[in-house]
Design a protein around this motif. Structure first.
Motif, PDB file in Angstrom:
ATOM      1  N   LEU A 138       0.832  -1.203   0.000  1.00 14.75           N
ATOM      2  CA  LEU A 138       0.000   0.000   0.000  1.00 14.75           C
ATOM      3  C   LEU A 138       0.870   1.257   0.000  1.00 14.75           C
ATOM      4  N   GLY A 139       1.881   1.264   0.890  1.00 16.70           N
ATOM      5  CA  GLY A 139       2.779   2.417   0.973  1.00 16.70           C
ATOM      6  C   GLY A 139       3.507   2.641  -0.330  1.00 16.70           C
ATOM      7  N   ALA A 140       4.031   1.559  -0.906  1.00 11.55           N
ATOM      8  CA  ALA A 140       4.780   1.691  -2.154  1.00 11.55           C
ATOM      9  C   ALA A 140       3.894   2.222  -3.263  1.00 11.55           C
ATOM     10  N   GLY A 141       2.662   1.700  -3.341  1.00 14.08           N
ATOM     11  CA  GLY A 141       1.753   2.140  -4.383  1.00 14.08           C
ATOM     12  C   GLY A 141       1.382   3.606  -4.242  1.00 14.08           C
ATOM     13  N   LEU A 142       1.079   4.012  -2.990  1.00 14.54           N
ATOM     14  CA  LEU A 142       0.712   5.411  -2.780  1.00 14.54           C
ATOM     15  C   LEU A 142       1.917   6.315  -3.025  1.00 14.54           C
ATOM     16  N   GLY A 143       3.115   5.858  -2.642  1.00 14.44           N
ATOM     17  CA  GLY A 143       4.317   6.646  -2.896  1.00 14.44           C
ATOM     18  C   GLY A 143       4.540   6.835  -4.379  1.00 14.44           C
ATOM     19  N   PHE A 144       4.315   5.760  -5.140  1.00 11.22           N
ATOM     20  CA  PHE A 144       4.439   5.832  -6.602  1.00 11.22           C
ATOM     21  C   PHE A 144       3.454   6.852  -7.163  1.00 11.22           C
ATOM     22  N   THR A 145       2.197   6.757  -6.700  1.00 10.96           N
ATOM     23  CA  THR A 145       1.174   7.702  -7.166  1.00 10.96           C
ATOM     24  C   THR A 145       1.551   9.130  -6.823  1.00 10.96           C
ATOM     25  N   LEU A 146       2.041   9.328  -5.586  1.00 10.46           N
ATOM     26  CA  LEU A 146       2.432  10.670  -5.140  1.00 10.46           C
ATOM     27  C   LEU A 146       3.509  11.252  -6.051  1.00 10.46           C
ATOM     28  N   ALA A 147       4.567  10.451  -6.306  1.00  7.44           N
ATOM     29  CA  ALA A 147       5.665  10.937  -7.137  1.00  7.44           C
ATOM     30  C   ALA A 147       5.174  11.266  -8.543  1.00  7.44           C
ATOM     31  N   LEU A 148       4.317  10.385  -9.074  1.00  6.33           N
ATOM     32  CA  LEU A 148       3.792  10.580 -10.424  1.00  6.33           C
ATOM     33  C   LEU A 148       2.972  11.867 -10.499  1.00  6.33           C
ATOM     34  N   MET A 149       2.141  12.095  -9.454  1.00  6.32           N
ATOM     35  CA  MET A 149       1.286  13.280  -9.465  1.00  6.32           C
ATOM     36  C   MET A 149       2.104  14.554  -9.297  1.00  6.32           C
ATOM     37  N   LEU A 150       3.125  14.505  -8.431  1.00 11.74           N
ATOM     38  CA  LEU A 150       3.977  15.686  -8.239  1.00 11.74           C
ATOM     39  C   LEU A 150       4.640  16.081  -9.555  1.00 11.74           C
ATOM     40  N   ILE A 151       5.219  15.076 -10.231  1.00 15.01           N
ATOM     41  CA  ILE A 151       5.891  15.348 -11.504  1.00 15.01           C
ATOM     42  C   ILE A 151       4.905  15.877 -12.530  1.00 15.01           C
ATOM     43  N   ALA A 152       3.717  15.251 -12.575  1.00 11.18           N
ATOM     44  CA  ALA A 152       2.728  15.674 -13.565  1.00 11.18           C
ATOM     45  C   ALA A 152       2.332  17.127 -13.329  1.00 11.18           C
ATOM     46  N   GLY A 153       2.119  17.473 -12.044  1.00 15.53           N
ATOM     47  CA  GLY A 153       1.766  18.857 -11.730  1.00 15.53           C
ATOM     48  C   GLY A 153       2.841  19.828 -12.180  1.00 15.53           C
ATOM     49  N   LEU A 154       4.109  19.469 -11.861  1.00 10.66           N
ATOM     50  CA  LEU A 154       5.213  20.351 -12.237  1.00 10.66           C
ATOM     51  C   LEU A 154       5.344  20.462 -13.753  1.00 10.66           C
ATOM     52  N   ARG A 155       5.143  19.309 -14.434  1.00 15.68           N
ATOM     53  CA  ARG A 155       5.307  19.346 -15.891  1.00 15.68           C
ATOM     54  C   ARG A 155       4.208  20.153 -16.553  1.00 15.68           C
ATOM     55  N   GLU A 156       2.991  20.086 -15.978  1.00 16.04           N
ATOM     56  CA  GLU A 156       1.902  20.891 -16.545  1.00 16.04           C
ATOM     57  C   GLU A 156       2.239  22.375 -16.447  1.00 16.04           C
ATOM     58  N   GLN A 157       2.837  22.749 -15.316  1.00 15.65           N
ATOM     59  CA  GLN A 157       3.219  24.161 -15.166  1.00 15.65           C
ATOM     60  C   GLN A 157       4.327  24.551 -16.140  1.00 15.65           C
ATOM     61  N   MET A 158       5.255  23.605 -16.363  1.00 15.57           N
ATOM     62  CA  MET A 158       6.406  23.921 -17.204  1.00 15.57           C
ATOM     63  C   MET A 158       6.035  24.042 -18.682  1.00 15.57           C
ATOM     64  N   GLU A 159       4.852  23.557 -19.045  1.00 15.83           N
ATOM     65  CA  GLU A 159       4.399  23.651 -20.435  1.00 15.83           C
ATOM     66  C   GLU A 159       4.526  25.077 -20.959  1.00 15.83           C
ATOM     67  N   PHE A 160       4.220  26.034 -20.070  1.00 14.74           N
ATOM     68  CA  PHE A 160       4.158  27.424 -20.511  1.00 14.74           C
ATOM     69  C   PHE A 160       5.477  28.156 -20.344  1.00 14.74           C
ATOM     70  N   ALA A 161       6.448  27.485 -19.723  1.00 14.11           N
ATOM     71  CA  ALA A 161       7.728  28.149 -19.519  1.00 14.11           C
ATOM     72  C   ALA A 161       8.547  28.088 -20.807  1.00 14.11           C
ATOM     73  N   GLU A 162       9.390  29.067 -20.969  1.00 13.18           N
ATOM     74  CA  GLU A 162      10.256  29.060 -22.145  1.00 13.18           C
ATOM     75  C   GLU A 162      11.564  28.392 -21.776  1.00 13.18           C
ATOM     76  N   VAL A 163      11.772  27.193 -22.314  1.00 11.20           N
ATOM     77  CA  VAL A 163      13.040  26.511 -22.071  1.00 11.20           C
ATOM     78  C   VAL A 163      13.719  26.278 -23.415  1.00 11.20           C
ATOM     79  N   PRO A 164      15.055  26.173 -23.421  1.00 14.09           N
ATOM     80  CA  PRO A 164      15.752  25.918 -24.686  1.00 14.09           C
ATOM     81  C   PRO A 164      15.259  24.630 -25.317  1.00 14.09           C
ATOM     82  N   ARG A 165      15.314  24.555 -26.633  1.00 15.86           N
ATOM     83  CA  ARG A 165      14.754  23.429 -27.356  1.00 15.86           C
ATOM     84  C   ARG A 165      15.418  22.099 -26.961  1.00 15.86           C
ATOM     85  N   MET A 166      16.727  22.168 -26.698  1.00 16.58           N
ATOM     86  CA  MET A 166      17.457  20.939 -26.360  1.00 16.58           C
ATOM     87  C   MET A 166      16.975  20.321 -25.057  1.00 16.58           C
ATOM     88  N   VAL A 167      16.538  21.183 -24.150  1.00 13.35           N
ATOM     89  CA  VAL A 167      16.226  20.710 -22.800  1.00 13.35           C
ATOM     90  C   VAL A 167      14.822  20.121 -22.729  1.00 13.35           C
TER      91      VAL A 167
END
Lengths: 193, 211
Positions: A138-167
């Motif tokens: 249970l802990g491992a599964g919830l930890g996996f979900t937590l990490a996935l959701m954190l990254i997804a949230g951050l990546r959604e925000q980064m969509e609008f940021a201007e980053v170099p094409r290579m990165v």
């Protein structure tokens, strides 16, 4: 052996987070972490399969010890996980077609998710009993979900940021994951008390 | 006669080119770590020293070569519906062999690689080569493909492991590289360092591709 349930849970979920500390399940982590919605569903599916396969792995381990054939461990685990995923897929399809459609391709892909097999192997190595294994899964599964959701949230925000094409793409995700991993190190020592 | 010779030669040389290509593409153009980004779990987890990275890479390469050979020689007998399950069983068999072999060779190494040897089973690289290449080609090209892809995987792991060990520990294969006063970057051998180092290498590759 005598760890309390709380300790096991916190250890699996935060201190030794499967994605950020053990690097298990990186493929779906990089693949489906683009959107919050898919990330949540994937996390839910993985947690569900983890719980079931953890129980199965416990039974198989007891059986293999009884017939004295430890070399069959890996092969039987992977077969059981593959068939569990298949069964879960059929069950969900029958019981709730809506949920089945929303999980889509992620369900069969869970078979090759190393977090599931890793969980089965770790719980055997640590010698957990049945309730402990359940809490660990249970802990491992919830930890996996937590990490996935954190990254997804951050990546959604980064969509609008201007980053170099290579990165853009994988590199950016990896850098974010690295920073998150640093942040999760702050939990070290939490599960020892 | 001459024409026949030429045709034979031409066939020979194209055959050889195709074979070499099966080998070379995995090393560079389709490198599993830097280009395909496959099988990342072991790449990040055991690349904290050059020695571990090399051992893990070689173990994966062995499993890949053996399973590719067996899959390609059985490709006409395995029914289509049961193919993925059969591939996983074949891979799991060789991984078990590798696991016990490493334990016999060096207990220390086995301890430091831990469960990640068993986790070679779910390395997507191996399954993807079985499905995409070995199930459609004969034994020799499959072996070459496996050696190329495995070589590329070893190369990628080694690049990561070397950087992380040199910066994070100040050593290379256990040999001290820097004078006394060097302060090792502990973060590089921690999990976070794995993500950062891989990001760095991908950045270098992207830069090279963009040019």
């Amino acid at each position: 052996m005598n760890e309390s349930f709380g300790n096991i849970f916190i250890n699996a979920c935060l201190v030794n987070n499967f994605v950020l500390a053990y690097f298990l399940g990186i493929c779906p982590f990089l693949g489906v972490s683009g959107k919050m919605e898919t990330a949540t569903r994937m996390g839910g599916a993985v947690t569900f399969v983890m719980l079931i396969s953890s129980l199965c792995a416990f039974g198989i381990h007891a059986l293999l010890v009884a017939i004295d054939a430890p070399y069959l461990q890996l092969i039987s685990y992977i077969v059981v996980i593959a068939s569990t995923v298949q069964l879960v897929e059929m069950f969900i399809k029958k019981m709730s077609p809506a949920l089945f459609r929303s999980l889509g391709i992620f369900l069969p892909l869970i078979t090759t998710n190393c977090a599931i097999l890793g969980l089965a192997l770790f719980q055997t190595n640590k010698g957990y009993n049945l309730p402990q294994s359940f809490v660990y899964a249970l802990g491992a599964g919830l930890g996996f979900t937590l990490a996935l959701m954190l990254i997804a949230g951050l990546r959604e925000q980064m969509e609008f940021a201007e980053v170099p094409r290579m990165v853009k793409g994988t590199v950016l995700t990896l850098i974010i994951a690295g920073i998150l991993s640093l942040a999760f190190m702050g939990f070290a020592g939490l599960g020892n008390g | 006669m001459l024409q026949k010779d030429n045709i034979a030669k031409g066939k020979d040389s194209t055959g050889r080119i195709a074979d070499t290509d099966a080998f070379i593409k995995g090393l560079w153009r389709e490198n599993p770590v830097f280009v395909q980004v496959l099988g990342m779990c072991p790449v990040l987890a055991v690349s904290n020293s050059a020695e571990n990275a090399l051992a893990m890479g070689l173990a994966t390469m062995f499993v890949l070569a053996m399973s590719n050979m067996l899959v390609s020689s059985l490709r006409n007998f395995i029914p289509k519906q049961a193919r993925i399950a059969s591939y996983i069983l074949i891979i799991a068999t060789f991984v078990t062999i590798t696991d016990y072999a490493i334990q016999a060779i060096s207990v220390d190494l086995h301890k430091s690689l831990g469960a990640f040897i068993s986790l070679i089973v779910v390395n997507c690289l191996i399954l993807s080569r079985a499905e995409a290449f070995a199930s459609k080609n004969s034994v020799l090209p499959s072996l070459l493909d496996a050696l190329g892809m495995g070589g590329g995987f070893v190369l990628g792991l080694f690049c990561l492991g070397a950087v992380r060990e040199i910066l994070g520990n100040g050593t290379f294969f256990g040999l001290a590289l820097f004078p006394e006063g060097f302060q090792p970057w502990i973060v590089m051998i921690l999990p976070a360092g794995g993500f950062f180092t891989l990001a760095l290498w991908l950045l270098i590759f992207n830069r090279w591709k963009v040019k």
